[in-house]
Design an enzyme around this catalytic site. Structure first.
Site, short mmCIF file in Angstrom:
data_model
loop_
_atom_site.label_atom_id
_atom_site.label_comp_id
_atom_site.label_asym_id
_atom_site.label_seq_id
_atom_site.Cartn_x
_atom_site.Cartn_y
_atom_site.Cartn_z
CE LYS A 176 -2.87 3.05 2.57
NZ LYS A 176 -1.97 4.05 2.17
CD GLU A 218 12.11 -0.41 10.75
OE1 GLU A 218 12.77 0.72 11.09
OE2 GLU A 218 12.58 -1.68 10.77
CB CYS A 264 12.33 7.69 9.98
SG CYS A 264 13.39 6.85 9.16
CD GLU A 266 9.01 11.56 13.43
OE1 GLU A 266 7.77 11.15 13.31
OE2 GLU A 266 10.06 11.13 12.67
P1 NDP Z 1 1.72 7.65 8.95
O1 NDP Z 1 1.66 6.59 9.80
O2 NDP Z 1 0.46 8.60 8.69
O3 NDP Z 1 1.06 6.83 7.64
C1 NDP Z 1 1.97 5.48 7.20
C2 NDP Z 1 1.07 4.64 6.39
O4 NDP Z 1 0.05 4.14 6.78
C3 NDP Z 1 0.21 5.34 5.08
O5 NDP Z 1 0.55 4.53 3.95
C4 NDP Z 1 -0.97 5.88 5.57
O6 NDP Z 1 -1.91 5.71 4.58
C5 NDP Z 1 -1.19 4.32 6.33
N1 NDP Z 1 -2.37 4.51 7.25
C6 NDP Z 1 -2.96 5.48 7.73
N2 NDP Z 1 -3.99 5.00 8.75
C7 NDP Z 1 -3.88 3.80 8.61
C8 NDP Z 1 -4.64 2.90 9.34
N3 NDP Z 1 -5.56 3.07 10.22
N4 NDP Z 1 -4.33 1.42 9.16
C9 NDP Z 1 -3.29 1.11 8.45
N5 NDP Z 1 -2.59 2.04 7.57
C10 NDP Z 1 -2.98 3.27 7.82
O7 NDP Z 1 2.82 8.28 8.60
P2 NDP Z 1 3.19 9.59 7.85
O8 NDP Z 1 2.72 9.38 6.29
O9 NDP Z 1 2.81 10.75 8.30
O10 NDP Z 1 4.82 9.40 7.60
C11 NDP Z 1 5.47 10.14 8.59
C12 NDP Z 1 5.97 8.80 9.53
O11 NDP Z 1 6.57 7.80 8.95
C13 NDP Z 1 7.10 9.74 10.61
O12 NDP Z 1 6.76 9.20 11.83
C14 NDP Z 1 8.34 9.02 10.02
O13 NDP Z 1 9.36 9.12 11.13
C15 NDP Z 1 7.93 7.73 10.00
N6 NDP Z 1 8.90 6.95 8.95
C16 NDP Z 1 9.63 5.99 9.62
C17 NDP Z 1 10.76 5.40 8.98
C18 NDP Z 1 11.29 4.19 9.49
O14 NDP Z 1 11.99 3.37 8.80
N7 NDP Z 1 11.46 4.03 10.99
C19 NDP Z 1 11.02 5.65 7.52
C20 NDP Z 1 10.09 6.83 6.91
C21 NDP Z 1 9.05 7.39 7.86
P3 NDP Z 1 -2.39 7.11 4.11
O15 NDP Z 1 -1.14 7.85 3.59
O16 NDP Z 1 -3.25 7.10 3.05
O17 NDP Z 1 -2.88 7.89 5.59
#
Ligand code: NDP
Length: 488
Positions: A173, A248, A282, A380
């Site tokens: 996704k 992650e 991240c 963050e």
């Molecule tokens: P989110 O947690 O908002 O979204 C991550 C994914 O989860 C998206 O595809 C999102 O879809 C999906 N999602 C949203 N709601 C649900 C749900 N209820 N059930 C399942 N999936 C869902 O993260 P952000 O897009 O805001 O990204 C930033 C975050 O990601 C930061 O905290 C960053 O640090 C972290 N990150 C961590 C990394 C690592 O390797 N540790 C690397 C890169 C980023 P949709 O976009 O449609 O809402």
């Protein structure tokens, strides 16, 4: 407007609905994305489940699976520039970064391709006579891979690579923000020759796509990257089916600088750690913890470098920092910076959007937060904002570095090797970089402690995480099995 499609069961198709994707550099809609609803998600998972048990995939040798992954790696390398341009258009990440990163994504697929036929079971030296016991490694099942909008090709490679090497099938996704590069990548999957349904790529919104996917009863394994708030939903979704979950998540990573560090190199590393990808990383080194003796000198160097950064259109090669990916992101950053200034933080540089630019731009910002409880120290921001704290002793440095519920990454800058070792031991983080920052490799496991998640991506062991162990007992004796109720 350009139109993108889902890949489900080997077919490209539109979603139940569609939505417009915004170019963050202009704020204008530039492409139409398919929006998966519950029925699309169900079809994608069902296709993956069917493919898992189909001889077209299940019947391949591990070496043949590896060859498909090598082919995919070659296609990613050949198409790196086109993919980079799409990622730049859809996320605002600068072309210099997207092209370098995507070229390296190919290496991740090569690494996992090579591991496909190195996965081995084991013969166990069992403590029972007349028994042969061995362990088989089998694919864990259908994988739901969920990624956020930053570095989507990279974040999906560390999930897809090991999952396919292990023989799993995947529903990937893409985030609703910036899904174009992953939907285009789906075409390369198809071209590489993976059987239908082995890899399905969809996008849609959290509640009607991500939630349905991570709750689906046919999903055995969830590989999630995103924020801790969403991760809690994912854990709850997975609880019903007891799917195996790795997370992650975010970070508030400390960069600890001692007075003996090389000032020039450290300044470059700190700038790269926080301002690369406009801070939307991240592992962004968003908390600078610097020894008082060199604090002023380092801040002066950082200010000069931050103010020299070329902010501009992400597709221009000369641009060094592009916009944030969404308006929502910029609003959040503005709010926290304003709050931090009212809480007593001192503005070293930045603190506002650049004048006269369309799009979601924000200037490289440094806040000296020493002696305050400014939100910028703990929240963050996922943006170009560096919170600075001073320290006197090594103990203070460790205490400040660990004063966070996150634990993703940390940097330590010192010429004192013994001290570097002590900090490596004492800092609570999944990755510690000494005299460097932000280096990654397919060979090096990556992941966090605490609110930064659980599980590791990359490295040999990450492939095992996509397998389940099956223990097989074989009685080697030809003698009849004795009657269990006759005591001997
Ligand atoms: P989110 O947690 O908002 O979204 C991550 C994914 O989860 C998206 O595809 C999102 O879809 C999906 N999602 C949203 N709601 C649900 C749900 N209820 N059930 C399942 N999936 C869902 O993260 P952000 O897009 O805001 O990204 C930033 C975050 O990601 C930061 O905290 C960053 O640090 C972290 N990150 C961590 C990394 C690592 O390797 N540790 C690397 C890169 C980023 P949709 O976009 O449609 O809402």
């Amino acid at each position: 407007m350009r139109r993108f499609q889902h890949l489900i069961g080997g077919q490209f198709e539109d979603g139940a609905e569609s939505f417009a994707s915004i170019n963050p550099a202009t704020g204008a809609a530039w492409a139409l994305m398919p929006r998966a609803g519950a029925a699309d998600v169900d079809r994608a998972v069902t296709a993956a489940h069917r493919a898992l048990n189909d001889q077209a995939w299940r019947g391949l040798t591990a070496t043949q699976r590896g060859k498909l992954l090598y082919r995919l790696a070659d296609l990613v390398a050949e198409n790196a520039q086109a993919l980079a341009e799409l990622e730049t258009a859809d996320t605002g990440k600068i072309i210099r970064e997207t092209s370098a990163q995507i070229a390296y994504v190919a290496e991740y697929y090569r690494y996992f391709a090579g591991l496909a036929d190195k996965l081995q079971g084991a013969h166990l030296p069992i403590d029972k006579p007349g028994m042969d016991v061995w362990l088989r490694r089998e694919p864990i099942g259908v994988v739901a891979a969920v990624v956020p909008w930053n570095s989507q090709l990279f974040l999906s490679a560390v999930k897809l690579g090991p999952a396919l090497a292990a023989g799993c099938t995947v529903v990937l996704k893409a985030s609703e923000d910036g899904p174009a590069p992953l939907l285009e990548f789906a075409r390369l999957v198809q071209q590489a020759g993976f059987p239908p349904g082995v890899v399905n790529v969809i996008t849609g919104f959290g509640p009607d796509c991500g939630q349905v996917l991570t709750s689906h009863p046919l999903v055995a394994r969830i590989a999630f990257t995103g924020g801790p708030g969403t991760a809690r939903h994912v854990m709850r979704n997975a609880a019903e089916n007891l799917a195996h979950v790795t997370l992650e998540l975010g970070g508030k990573s400390p960069v600890v600088v001692f007075e003996d560090a090389d000032l020039g190199s450290t300044a470059n590393a700190v700038v790269a750690g926080i301002f690369a990808a406009t801070g939307q990383s991240c592992v962004a080194g968003s908390r600078l913890i610097v020894q008082h003796a060199i604090k002023d000198a380092l801040l002066a160097a950082l200010k000069a470098k931050a103010e020299a950064i070329v902010i501009g259109a992400p597709q221009e090669r000369a641009t060094e920092m592009g916009p944030l990916a969404t308006q929502r992101q910029r609003n959040h950053i503005e709010k926290v910076v304003t709050e931090s200034l009212s809480a007593g933080a001192r503005l070293v540089t930045g603190g506002s959007a650049p004048q006269g630019m369309q799009g979601f731009y924000y200037r490289p910002t440094i806040l000296d937060c020493s002696g305050t409880e400014a939100q910028a120290i703990s929240t963050e921001l996922f943006g170009p904002v560096l919170a600075v704290l001073g320290f006197e002793t090594e103990d203070d440095a460790v205490r400040l570095a660990n004063a966070t519920p996150y634990g993703l990454a940390a940097g330590v800058f010192t010429r004192n090797l013994a001290r570097a070792h002590r900090l490596t031991r004492d800092i609570r983080a999944g990755v510690v970089w000494i005299n460097t920052y932000r280096a990654v490799s397919p060979m090096a496991p990556f992941g966090g402690f605490g609110l930064s998640g659980s599980g590791r991506e990359g490295g040999l062991e990450s492939v095992l995480d996509y397998t389940r162990a099956k223990t097989v007992w074989l009685r080697t004796s030809d003698d009849p099995i004795p009657d269990p109720f006759v005591m001997r």
